[in-house]
Scaffold this active site. Structure first.
Site, PDB file in Angstrom:
ATOM      1  CG  HIS A 442      -1.708  -1.359   1.233  1.00 29.27           C
ATOM      2  ND1 HIS A 442      -2.825  -1.654   0.481  1.00 29.27           N
ATOM      3  CD2 HIS A 442      -1.424  -2.492   1.935  1.00 29.27           C
ATOM      4  CE1 HIS A 442      -3.199  -2.908   0.733  1.00 29.27           C
ATOM      5  NE2 HIS A 442      -2.373  -3.438   1.604  1.00 29.27           N
ATOM      6  CD  GLU A 456      -2.023  -3.785   4.886  1.00 27.12           C
ATOM      7  OE1 GLU A 456      -3.260  -3.638   4.785  1.00 27.12           O
ATOM      8  OE2 GLU A 456      -1.380  -4.616   4.213  1.00 27.12           O
ATOM      9  CG  HIS A 510       0.522  -6.705   1.993  1.00 22.15           C
ATOM     10  ND1 HIS A 510      -0.415  -5.862   1.475  1.00 22.15           N
ATOM     11  CD2 HIS A 510       1.476  -6.850   1.034  1.00 22.15           C
ATOM     12  CE1 HIS A 510      -0.067  -5.505   0.256  1.00 22.15           C
ATOM     13  NE2 HIS A 510       1.087  -6.089  -0.048  1.00 22.15           N
ATOM     14  CD  GLU A 572      -1.762 -10.300   4.111  1.00 23.03           C
ATOM     15  OE1 GLU A 572      -1.695  -9.391   4.975  1.00 23.03           O
ATOM     16  OE2 GLU A 572      -2.376 -10.179   3.031  1.00 23.03           O
TER      17      GLU A 572
HETATM   18 ZN   LIG Z   1      -2.283  -5.320   2.465  1.00 19.62          ZN
END
Ligand SMILES: [Zn+2]
Length: 610
Positions: A442, A456, A510, A572
């Site tokens: 992002h 995030e 992420h 993640e």
């Molecule tokens: Zn993400």
């Protein structure tokens, strides 16, 4: 008049420490708090106080809060004002003001330093929480800087923040450059009942002690530390034969020298708030109670994370008081406030897991020791979380090759709290030349997941920057970032960036999110066969080095890992939607833990694919 002569922050920027000149406990100080809007801010007026450091503004890493300013109030010279700017999503009821001994601290979120358990072994006083009446005011106060005379303390505190780590923010510097790291400021040094006590503000850490001869003495270096001027080179008699001296050894390193015929008797015991350290004479502390609350081990894991490195992770129900001491072939991790620790089953388990080099023994009422067999060349890193409920040890070095010890004037004993001892010599130079693309998920208008004001995109950037540093520390010369600031990039731009640079590996970080707040853990995603090879190795490092829940390895058609030609993975690393994981992932400790596992995995993968 109360003199405020230092401002300091914890690693996660959840606590502001204000050091004062007071030697007595603060009892009748006078503070008013008000809330103002546009921009959202809260301020504290500390009455009858004078600021001995310059008016300054600090940017916080904590994304709920943007900055903190401390200044002498312009219209009333007897008032010091602390202004905290916060974002819309921040819940200001979380701001709490407390005192510890002669210092003030402002808690900005739920991070609880272990002060609640403080006992008089470390400090005279207990926590006295000050809550205040919520007042809303519409009065706009303009704070104009008042130049203050520069005195000694000013210079000390000023130099406690160097350019790259902490900095006063000048008007034209972009926020992202203003990174804050806490330093330790020693404001008390005394001998108490034969033990040496150091109190300060910030988080104390030690280097490996050195024993020197003629006269016999033991030297403890305290890195990242500033000693208050009045304590420097002060020599204190411990008894008829022993004395201790504290000095500012280097601009940011303090040195404690204990002259004694029995250097091995002194061991450093950390208070659980990590703001104090007691250099205790073993004989003098028998029966001393270090905490008014006991703790239990809730999690223990010893794992071999690579051929050369063993990691020990221990978690506790309450803050723990411990000391760490290295003897010739043994490391002793001693706990002073443990209960219900079943050493018999612990030892049995160690044998079952073929870890005969680890054993535990009960040595007192709430005192237990875990012993680790070591060889001379083993290195040790110790990390502790701010709330003192987790300790992690990394023991590096093989047990087999024992180096012959050189007879030397100074014999070194390593308790070894040195943080960054990386051995890059073992990584072949062909591997170090590989091109690694790191991708922070992002950015810019694309915030990614948001929870409680945490984006995030900010955490992924922070972690990617750390990962870059870590890889470069290990000797990699071609590490490139798809973004190194808060800019928006399309997925296609990220893939293109990787191919432009001829990537050998692509790693995207992420944070996960779920509508169910209790969902937690980490995941590794790949899409191509090449990606699978890398994903498997990195995932196995994460799995063995982290205590977090392992959600598994997934084949997923995420754009970046599906389109990038080089082996690519998407991690993640935690759930932003889980309160505990969110709080943890914002700490430096946690991020470093994950970064280390990723780096270890990446190195292992690149070496194997040579
Ligand atoms: Zn993400």
């Amino acid at each position: 008049m109360l003199k405020i002569n230092s401002i300091n922050f914890d690693n996660s920027d959840s606590i502001i420490f204000l050091g004062t000149s007071q030697t007595e406990e603060l009892t009748d100080f006078n503070i008013t708090k008000q809330q103002l809007t546009s921009p959202n801010r809260v301020f504290f007026d500390i009455n009858n106080a004078v600021l001995t450091i310059p008016n300054s503004t600090y940017q916080l890493k904590n994304s709920k809060l943007s900055s903190v300013r401390i200044a002498q109030f312009s219209t009333n010279p007897n008032v010091v004002r602390v202004v905290i700017n916060y974002n819309d999503t921040y819940d200001i009821s979380k701001i709490k003001l407390n005192t510890i001994n002669n210092n003030l601290f402002i808690k900005l979120d739920d991070t609880i330093p272990a002060q609640a358990y403080l006992t008089q072994v470390y400090r005279e006083s207990k926590e006295s929480p000050y809550d205040y009446n919520e007042k809303t005011s519409v009065v706009e106060n303009v704070i104009a800087p008042v130049p203050k005379p520069q005195d000694e303390i000013f210079n000390q505190v000023r130099s406690a923040f160097n350019e790259s780590q902490g900095t006063l923010v000048l008007p034209n510097i972009e926020q992202k450059q203003a990174r804050l790291m806490s330093r330790y400021f020693i404001n008390r040094f005394e001998v108490r009942q034969g033990n040496i006590l150091i109190n300060g503000i910030g988080v104390v850490n030690l280097e490996a002690p050195i024993i020197l001869e003629e006269p016999r003495r033991i030297v403890f270096d305290i890195p990242n530390t500033i000693v208050a001027q009045e304590l420097r080179n002060k020599e204190i008699k411990i008894n008829e034969y022993e004395s201790v001296k504290l000095g500012q050894f280097e601009p940011s390193k303090a040195r404690l020298v204990i002259s004694t015929n029995f250097p091995m008797k002194y061991k450093p015991i950390y208070s659980f708030d990590l703001q104090s350290i007691l250099f205790a004479n073993e004989d003098k502390i028998k029966g001393l109670i270090f905490a008014d609350k006991n703790s239990q081990i809730t999690y223990y894991k010893a794992s071999q994370i690579s051929d050369a490195t063993k990691m020990i992770n221990i978690m506790f129900s309450n803050p723990v008081v411990y000391s760490l001491k290295r003897y010739n072939n043994e490391l002793e991790l001693r706990f002073y406030n443990l209960e219900n620790f079943n050493v018999i089953s612990f030892n049995q388990q160690a044998i079952e897991n073929q870890q005969e080099d680890i054993s535990a023994v009960k040595v007192g009422q709430n005192e237990y020791v875990i012993k680790f067999k070591l060889s001379d060349n083993m290195k040790l890193d110790c990390y502790e979380t701010l709330n003192a409920t987790q300790i992690r040890l990394n023991i590096t070095g093989s047990a087999k090759s024992v180096k012959p010890q050189k007879p030397k004037e100074e014999s070194k004993i390593k308790i070894g709290l040195g943080k960054k001892d990386k051995d890059s010599s073992k990584i072949p130079s062909s591997v170090l030349k590989k091109t690694i693309i790191l991708d922070a998920g992002h950015g810019g208008k694309d915030t990614g997941a948001i929870k409680s004001g945490i984006n995030e995109k900010d955490i992924t950037l922070e972690m990617i920057l750390r990962l870059k540093d870590e890889l470069e520390d290990r000797g990699f010369s071609r590490v490139y970032l798809t973004r190194d600031d808060d800019t928006y990039l399309t997925l296609a731009e990220r893939v293109e960036f990787a191919s432009e640079h001829g990537a050998d590996a692509f790693v995207s970080i992420h944070l996960n999110s779920s509508v169910k707040p209790d969902v937690r853990g980490f995941e590794t995603h790949y899409y191509t066969d090449e990606g699978y090879g890398m994903a498997k190795v990195i995932h196995s490092e994460l799995s063995s080095q982290l205590v977090d829940y392992d959600r598994g390895l997934f084949k997923s058609k995420f754009y970046v890992i599906n389109h990038t030609i080089a082996p690519s993975i998407l991690l993640e690393v935690a759930f932003l939607s889980n309160d505990e994981e969110r709080r943890e992932i914002m700490t430096k400790e946690k991020q470093e833990q994950i970064i280390k596992a990723i780096a270890d995995g990446l190195v292992r993968y690149l070496r194997a694919s040579e």
